[in-house]
Design an enzyme around this catalytic site. Structure first.
Site, PDB file in Angstrom:
ATOM      1  N   GLU A 124      -4.805   9.228 -13.330  1.00 65.36           N
ATOM      2  CA  GLU A 124      -4.580   7.978 -12.680  1.00 65.36           C
ATOM      3  C   GLU A 124      -5.969   7.396 -12.184  1.00 65.36           C
ATOM      4  O   GLU A 124      -7.051   8.267 -12.253  1.00 65.36           O
ATOM      5  CB  GLU A 124      -3.752   7.961 -11.429  1.00 65.36           C
ATOM      6  N   HIS A 137      -1.560  -2.199  -3.734  1.00 66.54           N
ATOM      7  CA  HIS A 137      -1.519  -1.597  -5.024  1.00 66.54           C
ATOM      8  C   HIS A 137      -2.118  -2.794  -6.159  1.00 66.54           C
ATOM      9  O   HIS A 137      -1.234  -3.922  -5.915  1.00 66.54           O
ATOM     10  CB  HIS A 137       0.014  -0.976  -5.375  1.00 66.54           C
ATOM     11  N   ARG A 173      -8.316   2.024  -6.452  1.00 64.65           N
ATOM     12  CA  ARG A 173      -7.349   0.981  -6.199  1.00 64.65           C
ATOM     13  C   ARG A 173      -7.822  -0.287  -5.208  1.00 64.65           C
ATOM     14  O   ARG A 173      -7.534  -1.310  -5.575  1.00 64.65           O
ATOM     15  CB  ARG A 173      -6.219   1.363  -5.346  1.00 64.65           C
ATOM     16  N   HIS A 186       1.048  -1.726  -0.219  1.00 70.92           N
ATOM     17  CA  HIS A 186       1.400  -0.720  -0.843  1.00 70.92           C
ATOM     18  C   HIS A 186       1.442   0.507   0.163  1.00 70.92           C
ATOM     19  O   HIS A 186       2.688   1.267   0.352  1.00 70.92           O
ATOM     20  CB  HIS A 186       0.748  -0.139  -1.971  1.00 70.92           C
ATOM     21  N   ARG A 206      -6.753   5.265  -0.196  1.00 72.88           N
ATOM     22  CA  ARG A 206      -6.207   6.543  -0.771  1.00 72.88           C
ATOM     23  C   ARG A 206      -6.359   6.528  -2.466  1.00 72.88           C
ATOM     24  O   ARG A 206      -6.192   5.692  -2.909  1.00 72.88           O
ATOM     25  CB  ARG A 206      -4.733   6.455  -0.338  1.00 72.88           C
TER      26      ARG A 206
END
Length: 531
Positions: free
Chosen positions: A112, A237, A283, A344, A379
């Site tokens: 990811e 997100h 992100r 998110h 994060r």
């Protein structure tokens, strides 16, 4: 009505359930959860859980990826601790019955955004649902655990509050809890209380969080006097489905991990302008890039394109996402998916040490409700489930040692006093304030901020909180009112932390201070209520 137990767990995601299963070996456990036990952010987690599980990967690489994503303010000792304890935690989950997707005789690892290696264990594209299934089954079979569904915690009970004294350290004795079905308030007492209440995405107008994510644990801990940290870092997100009926359905980061490309309406790929990792950038960078593209070109969304991959592979790798999109009339194997950012994950929260202990004695916080120092200013994808499970184990061990080392005496705890409160015929006050908070938080305290926007937001919060407090003390308490009170408190904390930080870093981007300032602001922000 009073419920006594050795451990009180508030929340039923991976954090609360893994703690409860371990604690049940040493005493009685009461789990309080405000909807069905499965209704948690864990249940909606698609991508997976990150850990070093292949020979090609190393702890150092996972640590470095986390530090880079965290934009300079991760606590490196915490990062290394969580990363190195990860593999054992995965084995614990497997022993509890979690079935991760395998490729041949080994586990299928995906990648990811922000990760330099394939290290994400998953269960197709419904990892959280599989983890929740296994943990709930184990909890329901355990005779030492009592589960209280449709119960919402109102406030923590502390020794200082009961004795009406200033105490340092203060001690948590349990919580007052509303039985939603019967509309009665119960008193839960415990030697150890654990907050595992998840995040606060519902503070924002657009979120991919479940409806339960109203920041309850952060708000309760703050009102009780616990230190709160880094609330300005709300992660948006980058890719939630843009559709009138989808209610911000999440399109997993793993879709980009398997090769999906972000494009404008005209088909132009744009992430190469923003980061060398392009669509696999962290992100915060991807969310800001999408926000900028939408504002620059006047579009309502951008598009996530995986149509260049084999259709059978896409359907098999992402069966839930594929089927859900199909229900909305979108075939991701044939057409790009319209996506927008949405609130998110809360990277701040209740400040805790490496055992998940807050600065209120016998009160622990783990999972998204907690600030551990792992995530820094942003994060890294799929580190959240890992953090929750690691800290559940550490909190359990520390809590047991506290119980064994201390004899517990409780002061007389009074039952909930409703006073002269009456039933309200003005519930429009709750719905109006709820809607207003979420709208101005999205517009003023969203992906990009300014001093003026934050000032306006705080002004509105102060006015609304006056209305809420008046309503709270004069009318019979309801779950909607409890949640409204909590999101107002969390909104205030987010704004106050954002006002402190005079720079742009990670998830906190302000047009008044566009540069990162490592000289003055390579540190955390804190806020604490004077009680």
């Amino acid at each position: 009505m009073k419920i006594e137990s050795d451990f009180l767990v508030i929340g039923s995601g991976i954090a609360g359930l893994t703690f409860a299963l371990q604690a049940a070996e040493h005493g009685t456990v009461a789990i309080v959860t405000k909807r069905e036990v499965t209704e948690s952010a864990t249940n909606y987690a698609q991508g997976g859980i990150a850990t070093v599980f292949s020979k090609e990967d190393t702890f150092d690489a996972h640590v470095q990826d986390t530090l880079v994503a965290g934009a300079g303010i991760c606590h490196e000792d915490v990062v290394r601790m969580v990363v190195e304890e990860g593999p054992q935690i995965i084995n614990n989950l497997i022993e509890w019955g979690v079935q991760f997707t395998q490729s041949g005789s080994s586990y299928d690892l995906t990648r990811e955004g922000g990760h330099s290696q394939r290290r994400i264990l998953h269960a197709d594209d419904v990892t959280g649902r599989e983890i929740e299934r296994a943990l709930v089954a184990a909890v329901q079979e355990n005779p030492n655990i009592r589960l209280f569904e449709h119960h919402i915690a109102i406030d923590l009970i502390t020794e200082a509050k009961v004795l009406r004294k200033r105490l340092k350290p203060n001690r948590c004795l349990g919580a007052h809890v509303l039985d939603i079905n019967n509309n009665t308030v119960m008193t839960f007492t415990a030697k150890v209380t654990l907050l595992a209440t998840g995040g606060a995405g519902k503070v924002y107008l657009y979120t991919c969080n479940p409806d339960v994510a109203t920041g309850d644990g952060v708000a309760m801990a703050y009102r009780a006097g616990a230190t709160i940290a880094n609330m300005e870092f709300m992660q948006f997100h980058p890719t939630t489905l843009y559709h009138a009926h989808a209610k911000s359905f999440l399109i997993s980061e793993a879709v980009r991990g398997e090769g999906a490309i972000l494009r404008r309406r005209d088909g132009t790929a744009f992430m190469d302008k923003y980061h060398q990792l392009k669509d696999l950038a962290p992100r915060d960078i991807v969310a800001r890039a999408i926000d900028n593209e939408m504002k620059t070109h006047g579009d309502d969304c951008v598009y996530l394109d995986i149509t260049h991959k084999d259709p059978d592979y896409v359907r098999n790798r992402f069966p839930n996402i594929y089927q859900t999109c199909l229900e909305f009339g979108l075939d991701m194997t044939k057409e790009p998916l319209p996506v927008v950012p949405a609130a998110h994950y809360l990277c701040g929260g209740v400040a805790v040490d490496t055992n998940g202990q807050t600065d209120i004695s016998h009160l622990y916080a783990i999972g998204e409700v907690a600030f551990t120092g792992l995530h820094g200013a942003n994060r890294l994808a799929s580190n959240s489930l890992l953090e929750a499970a690691v800290y559940a184990g550490r909190a359990f061990k520390h809590a047991v040692s506290q119980i064994e080392a201390n004899s517990f005496t409780f002061p007389e705890i009074p039952e909930w006093d409703a006073g002269t409160a009456t039933d309200s015929d003005e519930m429009v006050v709750v719905s109006q304030n709820w809607d207003e908070i979420r709208r101005f938080m999205w517009n003023y305290v969203g992906i990009v901020r300014s001093d003026k926007r934050l000032e306006r937001a705080l002004h509105r919060i102060n006015l609304i909180q006056e209305e809420i407090e008046d309503y709270y003390w004069n009318f019979t308490i309801t779950s909607d009112l409890i949640e409204l009170r909590n999101i107002a408190t969390v909104a205030e904390l987010i704004v106050k932390c954002a006002q402190q930080r005079k720079e742009s870093r990670g998830l906190h981007c302000t047009i008044d201070y566009p540069q990162r300032d490592d000289i003055h602001w390579k540190k955390d922000s804190f806020v604490r209520k004077n009680i």
